[in-house]
Design an enzyme around this catalytic site. Structure first.
Site, PDB file in Angstrom:
ATOM      1  N   CYS A 161       9.969  13.119  -5.970  1.00 39.94           N
ATOM      2  CA  CYS A 161      11.181  11.422  -5.817  1.00 39.94           C
ATOM      3  C   CYS A 161      11.511  11.398  -5.142  1.00 39.94           C
ATOM      4  O   CYS A 161      13.062  10.778  -4.984  1.00 39.94           O
ATOM      5  CB  CYS A 161      11.703  12.775  -7.243  1.00 39.94           C
ATOM      6  N   HIS A 294      21.491  10.080  -9.143  1.00 42.92           N
ATOM      7  CA  HIS A 294      20.051  10.100  -9.711  1.00 42.92           C
ATOM      8  C   HIS A 294      19.726  10.973 -10.674  1.00 42.92           C
ATOM      9  O   HIS A 294      18.493   9.678 -11.499  1.00 42.92           O
ATOM     10  CB  HIS A 294      19.023  12.134  -8.817  1.00 42.92           C
ATOM     11  N   HIS A 329      12.610   7.319 -15.093  1.00 40.35           N
ATOM     12  CA  HIS A 329      12.204   7.312 -13.516  1.00 40.35           C
ATOM     13  C   HIS A 329      10.863   6.998 -13.040  1.00 40.35           C
ATOM     14  O   HIS A 329       9.627   7.678 -12.879  1.00 40.35           O
ATOM     15  CB  HIS A 329      12.218   9.367 -13.782  1.00 40.35           C
TER      16      HIS A 329
END
Length: 400
Positions: A161, A294, A329
């Protein structure tokens, strides 16, 4: 003070829009793109919420003028779509005029195609072109072909990520080192059965809208997206008198290697990444105006990131929010999606809201920004925390 690397173009496709303007409009109106799966066939179709791009594969094929029998994965098509936007936005008509590179991030690669053809591979030659397109680098190769980038540096980054953030960081470093004059940086990932099943097996998918930094958070909503920035050297900016959208001011990467999928409880990796980024930017924590966190809404990530932010900023934490309730996400694309959002925040002097927050975390003193807020912004910090403890932080500034 450290001079930043100029950003001259941006492109994006996500669950909240097919271009920069549409994404910004959704952010201003607090319009989430999360919903039920439409384009992908999966057993979880009506069980989970995802952030799916609105364009179908057929529409992307037509937009990119690809033949019907092409071997592009959805990841490659989303990437090419967004990267071409960025190049157009930067006013680039000839990618051969300067030393031009492409650094593209992905984790999914061509999974969406190969998982359809895997069992047919031994029975038909038709499946070979999709199996060949499985690896991450094939996605980058196809985007480079669409941009006609053949004369410089083309590479792929896959660090979970934090991938796109690392792509942006590498691009800025190559320009600073004089290796490239301009570089298109970002990331792309599409939804696939493999990723949905994988995250489901980790038991971190939420069946409701995700709630980053909320005490009662249940998990994340997966998304798909592609976003790219065009970075250019001072020489190009001066020679062509180009307008600048903002600057990559600082960057830092650290790997605490705590666990394959979990962040360390004290946020060691994120803390180191933020401190490194501040050092590169020659900034103090007090000079950061806004943090685009995040914030995945998993129990582990949000607490770990909160502790890291508190370690770095002490009692003077600036406004912060996660924007994953808008897009989901988006895995390898997340750092680039949120880079675009960070630049938009600087351009329009606005902090985007942290949607769905209701209850303060018991183990953290942080409260995210709940409503759209206009304020003076000079710098934006953006965090990307990847599996395996690979943590990256970018700092964007309004001025060099």
């Amino acid at each position: 003070m450290n001079k930043g690397v100029a950003i001259t173009g941006m492109g994006i496709i996500s669950a909240i829009g097919n271009n920069v303007a549409e994404n910004y409009k959704a952010l201003l109106s607090s319009t989430s793109g999360l919903g039920r799966v439409k384009h992908l066939e999966t057993h979880h179709q009506n069980k989970i919420l995802v952030g799916e791009a609105s364009l179908s594969n057929a529409q992307l094929t037509a937009t990119l003028s690809l033949p019907n029998n092409h071997s592009y994965s959805r990841t490659a098509m989303l990437g090419a779509y967004a990267a071409k936007q960025a190049v157009t936005h930067a006013g680039i008509t000839n990618t051969s005029r300067y030393k031009t590179g492409l650094i593209s991030a992905t984790t999914v690669g061509g999974m969406d195609k190969t998982e359809q053809h895997f069992y047919k591979f031994l029975d038909t030659k038709e499946s070979e072109k999709y199996i060949d397109g499985y690896h991450a680098a094939d996605t980058t190769k196809k985007i480079a072909e669409q941009l006609n980038i053949t004369n410089a540096f083309v590479t792929t980054i896959s660090t979970a990520c934090s991938s796109a953030a690392n792509a942006i960081m590498l691009g800025a470093r190559l320009i600073k080192a004089g290796k490239l004059d301009r570089v298109i940086v970002g990331g792309t990932d599409s939804l696939s059965k493999f990723t949905i099943n994988g995250f489901n097996s980790l038991m971190i998918l939420s069946d409701t809208f995700c709630t980053p930094f909320d005490n009662d958070r249940k998990g994340l909503n997966l998304g798909e997206a592609a976003a790219y920035l065009v970075l250019e050297s001072d020489t190009v900016i001066t020679t062509e008198s180009k307008p600048v959208l903002g600057y990559v001011k600082g960057y830092g990467n650290a790997n605490d290697a705590f666990h394959q999928t979990a962040s360390s409880e004290d946020g060691e990796g994120a803390t180191l990444a933020m401190l490194k980024a501040l050092n590169v930017a020659s900034l103090t924590p007090e000079e950061i105006s806004y943090i685009n966190a995040h914030g995945t809404a998993t129990v582990n990530n949000d607490l770990s990131e909160s502790r890291a932010i508190t370690r770095v900023f002490k009692d003077a934490v600036p406004d912060l929010s996660s924007t994953k309730q808008f897009t989901g996400h988006t895995l390898a694309a997340a750092g680039a999606v949120e880079a675009v959002f960070s630049i938009l925040a600087l351009q329009h002097q606005v902090v985007f809201p942290n949607l769905n927050f209701k209850t303060q975390m018991k183990d953290s003193t942080l409260t995210p920004q709940l409503n759209l807020k206009y304020k003076q912004l000079q710098t934006v910090m953006s965090n990307s925390l990847g599996f395996g403890g690979n943590c990256s932080t970018l700092i964007f500034s309004k001025d060099a």
